[in-house]
Design a protein around this motif. Structure first.
Motif, PDB file in Angstrom:
ATOM      1  N   SER A  87       0.816  -1.221   0.000  1.00 12.31           N
ATOM      2  CA  SER A  87       0.000   0.000   0.000  1.00 12.31           C
ATOM      3  C   SER A  87       0.846   1.267   0.000  1.00 12.31           C
ATOM      4  O   SER A  87       0.308   2.363   0.177  1.00 12.31           O
ATOM      5  CB  SER A  87      -0.922   0.002   1.227  1.00 12.31           C
ATOM      6  OG  SER A  87      -0.147  -0.049   2.422  1.00 12.31           O
ATOM      7  N   ALA A  88       2.163   1.127  -0.205  1.00 14.32           N
ATOM      8  CA  ALA A  88       3.031   2.308  -0.097  1.00 14.32           C
ATOM      9  C   ALA A  88       4.091   2.307  -1.188  1.00 14.32           C
ATOM     10  O   ALA A  88       4.318   1.316  -1.896  1.00 14.32           O
ATOM     11  CB  ALA A  88       3.678   2.356   1.279  1.00 14.32           C
ATOM     12  N   LEU A  89       4.738   3.438  -1.313  1.00 11.59           N
ATOM     13  CA  LEU A  89       5.872   3.630  -2.227  1.00 11.59           C
ATOM     14  C   LEU A  89       6.955   4.347  -1.435  1.00 11.59           C
ATOM     15  O   LEU A  89       6.657   5.227  -0.622  1.00 11.59           O
ATOM     16  CB  LEU A  89       5.456   4.470  -3.430  1.00 11.59           C
ATOM     17  CG  LEU A  89       6.558   4.808  -4.451  1.00 11.59           C
ATOM     18  CD1 LEU A  89       6.900   3.573  -5.265  1.00 11.59           C
ATOM     19  CD2 LEU A  89       6.109   5.941  -5.369  1.00 11.59           C
ATOM     20  N   ALA A  90       8.207   4.001  -1.648  1.00 10.72           N
ATOM     21  CA  ALA A  90       9.314   4.647  -0.936  1.00 10.72           C
ATOM     22  C   ALA A  90      10.166   5.471  -1.894  1.00 10.72           C
ATOM     23  O   ALA A  90      10.395   5.068  -3.041  1.00 10.72           O
ATOM     24  CB  ALA A  90      10.169   3.608  -0.224  1.00 10.72           C
ATOM     25  N   LEU A  91      10.624   6.609  -1.431  1.00  7.80           N
ATOM     26  CA  LEU A  91      11.527   7.481  -2.182  1.00  7.80           C
ATOM     27  C   LEU A  91      12.876   7.513  -1.464  1.00  7.80           C
ATOM     28  O   LEU A  91      12.919   7.570  -0.219  1.00  7.80           O
ATOM     29  CB  LEU A  91      10.952   8.887  -2.296  1.00  7.80           C
ATOM     30  CG  LEU A  91       9.559   8.998  -2.935  1.00  7.80           C
ATOM     31  CD1 LEU A  91       9.084  10.450  -2.913  1.00  7.80           C
ATOM     32  CD2 LEU A  91       9.585   8.471  -4.351  1.00  7.80           C
ATOM     33  N   ILE A  92      13.955   7.496  -2.224  1.00  8.84           N
ATOM     34  CA  ILE A  92      15.294   7.461  -1.630  1.00  8.84           C
ATOM     35  C   ILE A  92      16.126   8.641  -2.105  1.00  8.84           C
ATOM     36  O   ILE A  92      15.957   9.150  -3.216  1.00  8.84           O
ATOM     37  CB  ILE A  92      16.028   6.135  -1.953  1.00  8.84           C
ATOM     38  CG1 ILE A  92      16.069   5.896  -3.455  1.00  8.84           C
ATOM     39  CG2 ILE A  92      15.384   4.971  -1.229  1.00  8.84           C
ATOM     40  CD1 ILE A  92      16.870   4.650  -3.852  1.00  8.84           C
ATOM     41  N   SER A  93      17.047   9.068  -1.245  1.00 14.02           N
ATOM     42  CA  SER A  93      17.912  10.208  -1.547  1.00 14.02           C
ATOM     43  C   SER A  93      19.151  10.127  -0.670  1.00 14.02           C
ATOM     44  O   SER A  93      19.385   9.118   0.000  1.00 14.02           O
ATOM     45  CB  SER A  93      17.157  11.519  -1.305  1.00 14.02           C
ATOM     46  OG  SER A  93      17.972  12.636  -1.628  1.00 14.02           O
ATOM     47  N   MET A  94      19.955  11.186  -0.689  1.00 18.67           N
ATOM     48  CA  MET A  94      21.139  11.282   0.159  1.00 18.67           C
ATOM     49  C   MET A  94      21.040  12.526   1.025  1.00 18.67           C
ATOM     50  O   MET A  94      20.359  13.500   0.677  1.00 18.67           O
ATOM     51  CB  MET A  94      22.421  11.349  -0.679  1.00 18.67           C
ATOM     52  CG  MET A  94      22.833  10.040  -1.297  1.00 18.67           C
ATOM     53  SD  MET A  94      24.523  10.116  -1.955  1.00 18.67           S
ATOM     54  CE  MET A  94      24.461  11.613  -2.914  1.00 18.67           C
ATOM     55  N   ARG A  95      21.749  12.510   2.124  1.00 17.23           N
ATOM     56  CA  ARG A  95      21.758  13.663   3.018  1.00 17.23           C
ATOM     57  C   ARG A  95      22.490  14.835   2.374  1.00 17.23           C
ATOM     58  O   ARG A  95      23.434  14.665   1.600  1.00 17.23           O
ATOM     59  CB  ARG A  95      22.408  13.284   4.342  1.00 17.23           C
ATOM     60  CG  ARG A  95      21.646  12.222   5.109  1.00 17.23           C
ATOM     61  CD  ARG A  95      22.390  11.797   6.349  1.00 17.23           C
ATOM     62  NE  ARG A  95      22.579  12.916   7.255  1.00 17.23           N
ATOM     63  CZ  ARG A  95      23.341  12.869   8.351  1.00 17.23           C
ATOM     64  NH1 ARG A  95      24.003  11.735   8.646  1.00 17.23           N
ATOM     65  NH2 ARG A  95      23.460  13.920   9.134  1.00 17.23           N
ATOM     66  N   ALA A  96      22.063  16.057   2.705  1.00 16.62           N
ATOM     67  CA  ALA A  96      22.562  17.266   2.059  1.00 16.62           C
ATOM     68  C   ALA A  96      24.055  17.477   2.305  1.00 16.62           C
ATOM     69  O   ALA A  96      24.771  17.984   1.432  1.00 16.62           O
ATOM     70  CB  ALA A  96      21.774  18.479   2.542  1.00 16.62           C
ATOM     71  N   LYS A  97      24.581  17.088   3.469  1.00 16.67           N
ATOM     72  CA  LYS A  97      25.991  17.333   3.778  1.00 16.67           C
ATOM     73  C   LYS A  97      26.916  16.637   2.796  1.00 16.67           C
ATOM     74  O   LYS A  97      28.022  17.115   2.522  1.00 16.67           O
ATOM     75  CB  LYS A  97      26.303  16.886   5.216  1.00 16.67           C
ATOM     76  CG  LYS A  97      26.124  15.420   5.463  1.00 16.67           C
ATOM     77  CD  LYS A  97      26.480  15.046   6.915  1.00 16.67           C
ATOM     78  CE  LYS A  97      27.951  15.197   7.167  1.00 16.67           C
ATOM     79  NZ  LYS A  97      28.352  14.703   8.514  1.00 16.67           N
TER      80      LYS A  97
END
Length: 282
Positions: A87-97
């Motif tokens: 029932s969900a979708l995940a989004l991934i990224s990296m930390r700004a630092k």
């Protein structure tokens, strides 16, 4: 579509992320950590160095650090096994630092419903300096969002990476060469300039030595050519200073013996005869 709040993440993620650490909860996202496996492109791979390892295994210090140089591409495996419910979708990224240092996430930006396994982040260092990554470092971010309905089985992820636990060799088959970048091009230009400078230096030294030898040879030839007259002048001045007078030796050679000396007509007469004086008036 509604993104999960920090409160919902705190209640749901202990069942979806393993291992789960409450300290890694960051507002409406969760920080995923760097796992024990990584891959980084390098010059050793292009030169086919036998001891060059494709996959780097990170462990206890001092083997817990990974260096990603400028212009290099890397695969980073997460330490956590991540699950996304139907029932969900995940989004991934990296930390700004890390983004501010030049590290760019070039992998996919979402995780499909039905996924379960460790995630592989593909990153690229577009910055001017190497970036050091430590095992267990909370580098990545994951955000969950609700779908408008629960996905059916036909719309859930069921690919080859399901249950992923490591970086597979098949994923690295096309990455055994150097990634082209401005940094790599600059390095090649610097190497070429260094080689050309070495060649020019050797040429200059050779020409300089040849010119010096030619000059020395000319001086020696001139010295040898002037040596007799120089010795004569020095000898004459030395004898004069000592009180000696230099005179030319008189010629004592006989006219008969000196064949190079021609007789005058007045003294010319046959041998054994008396010369006759010329008649008066003639």
């Amino acid at each position: 579509m509604a993104f999960w709040s920090g409160e919902k993440l705190a209640s749901e993620l202990p069942h979806l992320v393993s291992p789960y650490w409450p300290k890694n909860l960051d507002c409406a996202s969760y920080r995923l950590s760097v796992g024990e496996q990584a891959f980084v492109t390098s010059d050793k791979l292009t030169q086919h160095v036998p001891e060059a390892e494709l996959v780097t295994f990170l462990g206890a210090p001092p083997k817990n650090l990974l260096r990603i140089g400028p212009g290099q591409f890397a695969f980073l495996l997460t330490d956590e096994v991540v699950e996304v419910p139907p029932s969900a979708l995940a989004l991934i990224s990296m930390r700004a630092k890390y983004k501010f240092k030049g590290l760019i996430n070039v992998s996919g930006f979402h995780v499909d419903p039905g996924w379960k396994g460790k995630l592989i982040f593909s990153v690229y260092n577009a910055g001017p300096s190497p970036i050091l990554i430590e095992k267990g470092e909370p580098l990545f971010l994951i955000v969950y969002s609700d779908l408008d309905r629960t996905s059916e089985a036909s719309h859930l992820y069921d690919g080859e990476a399901q249950g992923q636990e490591s970086i597979k060799t098949s994923l690295l088959s096309g990455l055994n060469s150097q990634v082209f970048s401005p940094q790599v091009l600059q390095k090649k230009l610097d190497d070429t300039y260094e080689k050309m400078s070495a060649v020019n230096l050797k040429t200059s030294i050779t020409v300089g030595v040849a010119s010096a030898l030619a000059a020395i040879t000319s001086v020696l030839i001139a010295t040898v050519a002037l040596l007799p007259s120089w010795v004569g002048v020095v000898t004459a001045r030395t004898l004069d200073a000592a009180g000696y007078e230099i005179r030319q030796k008189p010629d004592t050679r006989s006219p008969i013996d000196d064949r190079s000396r021609e007789a005058t007509p007045a003294n010319t007469h046959p041998p054994g005869t008396t010369p006759v004086a010329p008649a008066a008036g003639k």
